[in-house]
Design an enzyme around this catalytic site. Structure first.
Site, short mmCIF file in Angstrom:
data_model
loop_
_atom_site.label_atom_id
_atom_site.label_comp_id
_atom_site.label_asym_id
_atom_site.label_seq_id
_atom_site.Cartn_x
_atom_site.Cartn_y
_atom_site.Cartn_z
CG ASP A 15 -0.10 8.52 0.56
OD1 ASP A 15 1.41 8.43 -0.15
OD2 ASP A 15 -0.77 8.36 0.72
CG HIS A 55 -0.69 5.81 -1.40
ND1 HIS A 55 -1.35 6.54 -1.32
CD2 HIS A 55 -1.33 5.17 -2.30
CE1 HIS A 55 -2.26 6.51 -2.37
NE2 HIS A 55 -2.33 5.98 -3.28
CB SER A 97 -5.30 5.82 -4.89
OG SER A 97 -3.35 6.40 -5.49
#
Length: 647
Positions: free
Chosen positions: A304, A335, A197
């Site tokens: 995602d 994610h 991320s």
């Protein structure tokens, strides 16, 4: 002893036909942790050197007259340092080490009485330090013990992390807490950045500077353009959780030190227009792919909804255009870190990757297939590259139906064949996609005939519509849908495709404060009769320019074209491919114009479908009438989940 660093020219070897930087052709002096073409655990993790260093950056964005300092918490093998054996560094720079934690179990740094870190999050230190690596957990500017203020993808953030690499290579000043000079004399200077991320995003940004010493990056579910994170073709995703909010969320400085910085972030975001501007250009790493000198191992979940697939796809294409050595894993999850969706294979592959790029060991990792893709739950296939070799955009025509669903096929409709859709801002994705043959206000659905053979979709689809709108602006939303009953990874539920179990598995060595054991996970698999393959949004005023929007003239015809998000799957024979068109989408975006009525000229509208023909396969079967499809999309996606689950 002092070892002379290998120059870039000396570090070019031919691997799979490529001149690959960072792979040392000549053998380095013997190191105890090397056995053949791999590193092995020989160093005592519990007795490893742990230290905290404050690295001075060239910036002062908190305006206190003192250059900002980035804190680097390190662990590296004591025996190697004592013998003069230099080691490379695996680095995870993050804003989350204190506010939120890292990994599936949200681990935070735990400090010892002397201020060094006794327990590091994640498994990297436990696994790699005994194998002759150092691990560096770097606190972003303005977070934890670092000074400065967070600027969310901006110059301070990128230069801060870059300066750590400069320090590891003797080009920047570092100090211990007592002010004495800290030098990384134990380091080879080679660095591999990794992270999920935001952590992976800063790895992209630092690689885009071309900094010397960064040999490889492993961006997992990472952003490549912060503008694209918060917007899609001019359509705003949120005005509540933008860069100013995010900077405050991870802020480690007492107020009001960083309040002016957050005010500047809010002003630079320019939510009033949604335009691309200099603020966003500073946070767009894709144009600087030309500067990347590191290899890149991309990992992303193709479902995602937080960091959407457009991020890896545009970055990947730019890297490919520059001939950057690269590898990619695409999972079915959302994610999620690969440590939590393919653990054993991930650790083994990452080990080979770092051994090759950081230790200079000539294993086969760069001779393996470039792409590894999860086709169905836990069924992985290797591909020579991504997108699929020979893939192309098939122009798919839109046809009228019998008052409900229209058709998707290869035979064009006659120009002037019109259908209309009137905006329903309350229409959510589930209702828009379910029961596609029913007449539902606010949508138009187009269906293919049931596929006669498997169809490979690989890449980024486009939608081009010829439209006439009765007002100055409206949103457009398009969804590609797979209709057909199948076992699917439930990436929309909590966990984004995985379930966490009570059992644990251990990956590395242990100290009194830090164990390498993590809870096991399994795929969250459900049987569903529909799944959204890809989504994409457009603010019509930004149809021709992201920097200079222009309103529509009511009653005038326009062609609007936009990209959907990248995907890769094989649709089995018997499935039906759907295209669902809606207007303003308050579930996923902040609409700028609602209530419009739009006429579509089907004869001048197209879906550009990225396909690769499988052996013996036709593109799409002919279709005269849309097939009858019974399908319900569930569960719904709460809009706030996209932002509360951002880590």
């Amino acid at each position: 002893m002092t070892m002379r660093r290998t120059t870039l020219a000396a570090a070019l070897v031919c691997v799979a036909g490529l001149l690959v930087p960072g792979a040392v052709a000549t053998a380095a002096p013997a190191a105890p942790h090397v056995r053949g073409t791999q590193t092995v655990p020989v160093y005592d993790y519990a007795d490893a050197i742990r230290e905290s260093v404050w690295v001075t950056t060239p910036l002062d964005n908190d305006g206190d007259g003192v250059r900002d300092k980035i804190v680097v918490d390190l662990v590296h093998p004591r025996e190697a340092a004592e013998r003069g054996v230099k080691v490379p560094v695996i680095m995870d720079a993050s804003p989350y080490y204190q506010c939120c934690g890292r990994g599936n179990e949200s681990e935070r740094k735990v400090y010892a009485a002397d201020g060094t870190v006794a327990k590091f999050p994640l498994f990297y230190d436990n696994y790699f330090v005994p194998r002759g690596y150092a691990f560096a957990a770097v606190d972003f500017n303005g977070t934890s013990r670092s000074t400065g203020c967070g600027d969310v993808g901006g110059r301070e953030e990128i230069i801060g992390a870059k300066t750590v690499i400069d320090w590891l290579n003797g080009r920047a000043r570092g100090e211990y807490a007592d002010g004495t000079v800290a030098r990384a004399t134990w380091s080879t200077g080679k660095v591999g950045m990794i992270g999920k991320s935001w952590d992976g995003t800063v790895a992209n940004g630092v690689a885009a500077t071309g900094v010397d010493g960064l040999a490889t990056i492993v961006p997992i579910s990472a952003i490549s353009s912060w503008f694209d994170y918060y917007r899609d073709n001019g359509a705003l995703y949120t005005t509540d959780f933008g860069p100013a909010w995010l900077s405050g969320f991870v802020n480690g400085r007492p107020d009001p030190i960083c309040v002016p910085n957050r005010e500047a972030l809010l002003a630079g975001s320019d939510n009033a227009t949604g335009n691309f501007n200099a603020f966003w250009a500073e946070r767009d790493f894709v144009p600087d792919a030309r500067r990347v000198r590191a290899s890149v191992f991309v990992v992303h979940g193709i479902n995602d909804l937080n960091v959407e697939t457009k991020h890896f796809a545009r970055w990947w294409d730019a890297l490919a255009g520059r001939g950057v050595p690269r590898k990619i894993w695409l999972g079915q999850e959302g994610h999620v870190d690969p440590f939590d969706f393919r653990r054993a294979e991930w650790v083994a592959t990452l080990h080979r990757w770092f051994d090759f790029w950081l230790q200079g060991l000539r294993n086969d990792v760069m001779r393996e297939p470039m792409a590894t893709i999860e086709r169905t739950p836990d069924h992985w296939v290797n591909e020579p590259t991504w997108p699929a070799p020979g893939s192309f955009h098939l122009p798919v025509s839109l046809g009228t139906g019998d008052g409900s669903a229209g058709t998707l096929g290869l035979r064009p409709s006659r120009p002037g064949t019109l259908v209309s859709v009137t905006d329903d801002p309350s229409l959510r994705e589930g209702a828009a996609v379910s029961d596609p043959n029913a007449a539902v206000a606010g949508r138009q659905v187009f269906l293919s005939a049931p596929l006669r053979r498997d169809l490979r979709i690989s890449g980024t689809a486009t939608v081009s519509l010829r439209v006439r709108v009765n007002q100055a602006n409206t949103g457009f939303a398009a969804r590609l849908v797979d209709y057909g009953t199948a076992e699917r990874i439930n990436s929309l539920a909590s966990g984004e495709g995985i379930r966490t179990l009570a059992t644990e598995s251990c990956w590395g060595a242990t100290s009194a404060a830090d164990d390498p054991c993590y809870r096991d996970t399994v795929k969250n698999v459900v049987t569903r009769d529909a799944a959204v393959i890809s989504r994409g949004w457009l603010d019509a005023a930004h149809r021709d320019s992201l920097t200079a929007p222009s309103p529509l003239v009511p009653g005038r015809w326009y062609t609007v074209t936009w990209q959907l998000h990248a995907h890769d799957l094989v649709l089995p024979a018997g499935r039906v491919l759907g295209l669902v068109i809606t207007l303003s989408d308050s579930q996923f975006t902040v609409p700028r114009g609602t209530g419009a009525t739009v006429d579509l000229d089907l004869g001048r509208s197209r879906l550009g479908l990225p396909i690769s023909l499988l052996p013996g396969a036709a593109a799409l079967p002919e279709v005269e009438v849309a097939p009858q499809v019974s399908a319900t999309l569930e569960p719904e996606v709460p809009p706030e989940d996209r932002w509360t689950g951002f880590r």
